[in-house]
Motif scaffolding. Structure first.
Motif, PDB file in Angstrom:
ATOM      1  N   ASP A  64       0.823  -1.213   0.000  1.00 56.20           N
ATOM      2  CA  ASP A  64       0.000   0.000   0.000  1.00 56.20           C
ATOM      3  C   ASP A  64       0.854   1.259   0.000  1.00 56.20           C
ATOM      4  O   ASP A  64       0.391   2.324  -0.396  1.00 56.20           O
ATOM      5  CB  ASP A  64      -0.912   0.005   1.243  1.00 56.20           C
ATOM      6  CG  ASP A  64      -1.803  -1.214   1.300  1.00 56.20           C
ATOM      7  OD1 ASP A  64      -2.675  -1.350   0.424  1.00 56.20           O
ATOM      8  OD2 ASP A  64      -1.619  -2.047   2.213  1.00 56.20           O
ATOM      9  N   GLU A  65       2.092   1.134   0.443  1.00 51.62           N
ATOM     10  CA  GLU A  65       3.014   2.261   0.519  1.00 51.62           C
ATOM     11  C   GLU A  65       4.420   1.732   0.269  1.00 51.62           C
ATOM     12  O   GLU A  65       4.787   0.677   0.777  1.00 51.62           O
ATOM     13  CB  GLU A  65       2.937   2.909   1.909  1.00 51.62           C
ATOM     14  CG  GLU A  65       3.892   4.065   2.127  1.00 51.62           C
ATOM     15  CD  GLU A  65       3.880   4.579   3.565  1.00 51.62           C
ATOM     16  OE1 GLU A  65       4.340   5.708   3.801  1.00 51.62           O
ATOM     17  OE2 GLU A  65       3.417   3.827   4.466  1.00 51.62           O
ATOM     18  N   PHE A  66       5.190   2.476  -0.507  1.00 53.27           N
ATOM     19  CA  PHE A  66       6.572   2.078  -0.785  1.00 53.27           C
ATOM     20  C   PHE A  66       7.509   3.182  -0.321  1.00 53.27           C
ATOM     21  O   PHE A  66       7.348   4.349  -0.699  1.00 53.27           O
ATOM     22  CB  PHE A  66       6.780   1.815  -2.274  1.00 53.27           C
ATOM     23  CG  PHE A  66       8.199   1.430  -2.640  1.00 53.27           C
ATOM     24  CD1 PHE A  66       8.818   0.344  -2.027  1.00 53.27           C
ATOM     25  CD2 PHE A  66       8.907   2.153  -3.583  1.00 53.27           C
ATOM     26  CE1 PHE A  66      10.121  -0.010  -2.353  1.00 53.27           C
ATOM     27  CE2 PHE A  66      10.214   1.805  -3.920  1.00 53.27           C
ATOM     28  CZ  PHE A  66      10.818   0.717  -3.302  1.00 53.27           C
ATOM     29  N   VAL A  67       8.479   2.799   0.516  1.00 52.14           N
ATOM     30  CA  VAL A  67       9.473   3.745   1.020  1.00 52.14           C
ATOM     31  C   VAL A  67      10.853   3.212   0.643  1.00 52.14           C
ATOM     32  O   VAL A  67      11.304   2.212   1.203  1.00 52.14           O
ATOM     33  CB  VAL A  67       9.362   3.923   2.548  1.00 52.14           C
ATOM     34  CG1 VAL A  67      10.428   4.909   3.039  1.00 52.14           C
ATOM     35  CG2 VAL A  67       7.965   4.387   2.943  1.00 52.14           C
ATOM     36  N   PRO A  68      11.525   3.843  -0.322  1.00 51.13           N
ATOM     37  CA  PRO A  68      12.852   3.354  -0.731  1.00 51.13           C
ATOM     38  C   PRO A  68      13.981   4.065  -0.001  1.00 51.13           C
ATOM     39  O   PRO A  68      13.819   5.171   0.500  1.00 51.13           O
ATOM     40  CB  PRO A  68      12.883   3.708  -2.221  1.00 51.13           C
ATOM     41  CG  PRO A  68      12.090   4.980  -2.294  1.00 51.13           C
ATOM     42  CD  PRO A  68      11.027   4.903  -1.213  1.00 51.13           C
ATOM     43  N   TRP A  69      15.130   3.399   0.057  1.00 47.42           N
ATOM     44  CA  TRP A  69      16.355   4.098   0.417  1.00 47.42           C
ATOM     45  C   TRP A  69      17.378   3.863  -0.688  1.00 47.42           C
ATOM     46  O   TRP A  69      17.311   2.869  -1.415  1.00 47.42           O
ATOM     47  CB  TRP A  69      16.890   3.655   1.779  1.00 47.42           C
ATOM     48  CG  TRP A  69      17.533   2.303   1.853  1.00 47.42           C
ATOM     49  CD1 TRP A  69      18.783   1.948   1.430  1.00 47.42           C
ATOM     50  CD2 TRP A  69      16.976   1.103   2.444  1.00 47.42           C
ATOM     51  NE1 TRP A  69      19.046   0.621   1.704  1.00 47.42           N
ATOM     52  CE2 TRP A  69      17.954   0.086   2.330  1.00 47.42           C
ATOM     53  CE3 TRP A  69      15.755   0.809   3.053  1.00 47.42           C
ATOM     54  CZ2 TRP A  69      17.743  -1.212   2.792  1.00 47.42           C
ATOM     55  CZ3 TRP A  69      15.547  -0.480   3.510  1.00 47.42           C
ATOM     56  CH2 TRP A  69      16.525  -1.474   3.376  1.00 47.42           C
ATOM     57  N   GLN A  70      18.292   4.808  -0.827  1.00 49.01           N
ATOM     58  CA  GLN A  70      19.284   4.732  -1.889  1.00 49.01           C
ATOM     59  C   GLN A  70      20.280   3.617  -1.586  1.00 49.01           C
ATOM     60  O   GLN A  70      20.919   3.612  -0.537  1.00 49.01           O
ATOM     61  CB  GLN A  70      20.026   6.063  -2.020  1.00 49.01           C
ATOM     62  CG  GLN A  70      21.077   6.100  -3.110  1.00 49.01           C
ATOM     63  CD  GLN A  70      20.501   5.963  -4.509  1.00 49.01           C
ATOM     64  OE1 GLN A  70      19.374   6.371  -4.770  1.00 49.01           O
ATOM     65  NE2 GLN A  70      21.266   5.370  -5.421  1.00 49.01           N
ATOM     66  N   PRO A  71      20.443   2.647  -2.504  1.00 48.72           N
ATOM     67  CA  PRO A  71      21.416   1.579  -2.259  1.00 48.72           C
ATOM     68  C   PRO A  71      22.828   2.144  -2.136  1.00 48.72           C
ATOM     69  O   PRO A  71      23.191   3.100  -2.823  1.00 48.72           O
ATOM     70  CB  PRO A  71      21.288   0.691  -3.499  1.00 48.72           C
ATOM     71  CG  PRO A  71      19.975   1.047  -4.108  1.00 48.72           C
ATOM     72  CD  PRO A  71      19.729   2.472  -3.777  1.00 48.72           C
ATOM     73  N   ALA A  72      23.599   1.551  -1.257  1.00 46.89           N
ATOM     74  CA  ALA A  72      24.996   1.948  -1.120  1.00 46.89           C
ATOM     75  C   ALA A  72      25.790   1.414  -2.307  1.00 46.89           C
ATOM     76  O   ALA A  72      25.443   0.369  -2.872  1.00 46.89           O
ATOM     77  CB  ALA A  72      25.574   1.414   0.182  1.00 46.89           C
ATOM     78  N   PRO A  73      26.854   2.094  -2.710  1.00 49.61           N
ATOM     79  CA  PRO A  73      27.706   1.570  -3.790  1.00 49.61           C
ATOM     80  C   PRO A  73      28.276   0.205  -3.404  1.00 49.61           C
ATOM     81  O   PRO A  73      28.445  -0.103  -2.217  1.00 49.61           O
ATOM     82  CB  PRO A  73      28.820   2.618  -3.903  1.00 49.61           C
ATOM     83  CG  PRO A  73      28.286   3.847  -3.250  1.00 49.61           C
ATOM     84  CD  PRO A  73      27.342   3.378  -2.178  1.00 49.61           C
ATOM     85  N   GLN A  74      28.546  -0.596  -4.411  1.00 53.22           N
ATOM     86  CA  GLN A  74      29.125  -1.915  -4.144  1.00 53.22           C
ATOM     87  C   GLN A  74      30.460  -1.757  -3.433  1.00 53.22           C
ATOM     88  O   GLN A  74      31.286  -0.933  -3.815  1.00 53.22           O
ATOM     89  CB  GLN A  74      29.316  -2.693  -5.448  1.00 53.22           C
ATOM     90  CG  GLN A  74      29.785  -4.122  -5.227  1.00 53.22           C
ATOM     91  CD  GLN A  74      29.784  -4.916  -6.521  1.00 53.22           C
ATOM     92  OE1 GLN A  74      29.562  -4.375  -7.598  1.00 53.22           O
ATOM     93  NE2 GLN A  74      30.043  -6.217  -6.419  1.00 53.22           N
ATOM     94  N   ARG A  75      30.654  -2.549  -2.396  1.00 54.71           N
ATOM     95  CA  ARG A  75      31.876  -2.466  -1.620  1.00 54.71           C
ATOM     96  C   ARG A  75      33.055  -2.961  -2.454  1.00 54.71           C
ATOM     97  O   ARG A  75      32.960  -3.998  -3.119  1.00 54.71           O
ATOM     98  CB  ARG A  75      31.750  -3.308  -0.342  1.00 54.71           C
ATOM     99  CG  ARG A  75      30.664  -2.817   0.585  1.00 54.71           C
ATOM    100  CD  ARG A  75      30.275  -3.883   1.585  1.00 54.71           C
ATOM    101  NE  ARG A  75      31.225  -4.019   2.663  1.00 54.71           N
ATOM    102  CZ  ARG A  75      31.173  -3.316   3.789  1.00 54.71           C
ATOM    103  NH1 ARG A  75      30.230  -2.395   3.959  1.00 54.71           N
ATOM    104  NH2 ARG A  75      32.046  -3.507   4.752  1.00 54.71           N
ATOM    105  N   PRO A  76      34.178  -2.234  -2.448  1.00 55.51           N
ATOM    106  CA  PRO A  76      35.350  -2.681  -3.208  1.00 55.51           C
ATOM    107  C   PRO A  76      35.881  -3.999  -2.659  1.00 55.51           C
ATOM    108  O   PRO A  76      35.663  -4.344  -1.489  1.00 55.51           O
ATOM    109  CB  PRO A  76      36.352  -1.544  -3.014  1.00 55.51           C
ATOM    110  CG  PRO A  76      35.924  -0.854  -1.761  1.00 55.51           C
ATOM    111  CD  PRO A  76      34.433  -0.987  -1.706  1.00 55.51           C
TER     112      PRO A  76
END
Length: 413
Positions: A64-76
């Motif tokens: 019913d509701e979508f709350v995204p967060w920005q994915p972190a960059p892939q770890r080296p």
């Protein structure tokens, strides 16, 4: 509880779309079944703006509701190697990102949230130290068991030490994390009992493995003829260690035996990101095809005469087995590949662990149309009667409601 329905937040450390892995498929089906039921459902997960736009229709179908967060960059790679020295298992450390932790903390502070569901035990690293709302963990495997099996299968002392070290860290993390939740939802009765007995999780429940029976529609297995040569298929993410290990076993020890008897046979491996090492191994034999990622596995499965699950490590349940059964493709599996699924060997599938025995079972299916048809029809009947995804979602919903009703004394710290 606030409002007409209690509010449930489903925390996923990964974006669920496309559904290209068993865990994503299972979680998506559960969410799809929950929507419109007893809860108002909020999906909280990593997602880029582009992903949110591209998959907006699918997202709307599961919450019913979508709350995204920005994915972190892939770890080296150097940082991932450094993680081996930390106290957390490496795959758990990879999910511990600041954007994820902040997003979970902010949503958990909302006074209208009644229940937070954390998908996979890894997501416990995103959980605040204390929660006002009730909480449950939806765990798809006994994660420590997977590491233990890798350690047992590993070749050479260095790899055995590495997997053994990760097993010890995961066992500690998994036990501590699961005891911190008000309840735990497992994907098999076997796993639920393990969490109670080994980790002393008081409220541990199981749901059935659910399959979308409309999407994975049934077709009788095809005949083996000039238009459809004898075909064996495997589906699964080919960047997952257990699948890589299983296909190495099948290509190295089973497939040559099949080709010796049926040189025209084909083996099709459907799944994203097959590693170069597997592709090199495939070039040492014949008639092996890697498709990479595909939008729809059904076409490949419906053209096959046998579906193999040659896993030697893994945990939880393999949803791919019930998907194949739903589609009418006879299954040949190791005991681990079919583990936790309530089906009968030699009735709904063929179970073989030794290379020669697995090859013989595959050859039987390629040669015997009556055997293929019998296994396929009995397996489809089984999943229709007991393993539709709507049934799994209703059991999941009932456990969530039961968690909300637990007495205050059982609340997590």
């Amino acid at each position: 509880m606030n409002g007409a329905k209690p509010k449930l937040v489903f925390v996923s450390p990964v974006f669920l779309f496309p559904n290209d892995a068993g865990g994503k498929i299972r979680s998506t089906n559960i969410l799809r079944g929950l929507k419109g039921g007893a809860f108002h459902v909020t999906l909280l997960s990593a997602a880029t703006p582009e992903q949110a736009r591209r998959w907006s229709k699918e997202i709307g179908g599961v919450c019913d509701e979508f709350v995204p967060w920005q994915p972190a960059p892939q770890r080296p790679m150097w940082r991932r190697a450094f993680d081996l020295l930390g106290s957390l298992p490496v795959n758990v450390a990879n999910d511990r990102t600041r954007p994820g932790m902040d997003a979970v903390r902010l949503l958990a502070q909302r006074p209208d949230i009644d229940l937070m569901v954390f998908d996979f035990v890894h997501s416990a690293v995103l959980r605040p130290a204390s929660l006002r709302a009730r909480s449950t963990c939806f765990t798809h495997n006994v994660e420590a068991e997977i590491f233990a099996r890798h350690a047992k299968q590993a070749r050479g002392p260095h790899k055995r030490w590495l997997w053994g070290s990760q097993h010890a860290k995961m066992a500690q993390f998994e036990a501590d994390a699961l005891r911190s939740f008000d309840s735990v939802i497992a994907v098999s009765e076997r796993d639920a009992r393990f969490f109670k007995d080994a980790y002393q999780v008081a409220e541990s429940y199981a749901i059935p493995t659910g399959v979308d029976l409309d999407f994975f529609s049934y077709q009788d297995p095809p005949a083996v003829d000039a238009a459809t040569p004898p075909t064996v298929v495997f589906t699964g993410s080919m960047d997952w260690a257990a699948n890589i290990d299983g296909i190495q076993f099948f290509l190295g020890q089973v497939w040559p035996r099949v080709l010796a008897a049926r040189p025209e046979a084909r083996f099709v491996i459907v799944g994203r990101n097959p590693p170069a090492s597997l592709q090199a191994l495939a070039r040492t034999t014949s008639n092996v095809e890697f498709t990479g990622f595909v939008d729809d596995v059904r076409t490949y499965v419906h053209k096959a005469h046998a579906f193999v699950i040659p896993l030697l490590v893994g945990g939880g349940t393999r949803i791919k087995a019930f998907e194949a059964m739903a589609m009418g493709c006879p299954v040949v599996s190791t005991a681990i590949g079919i583990e936790g699924l309530d089906a009968d060997k030699d009735v709904h599938y063929l179970e073989r662990d030794e290379p020669a025995a697995m090859a013989d079972a595959v050859l039987q299916l390629l040669a015997d149309g009556a055997l293929r048809d019998g296994l396929a029809r009995r397996a489809r009947q089984l999943v229709e009667e007991r393993f539709g995804h709507e049934k799994a979602a209703r059991v999941f919903e009932e456990i969530c409601l039961r968690t909300l009703a637990l007495p205050a004394a059982t609340e997590a710290a």
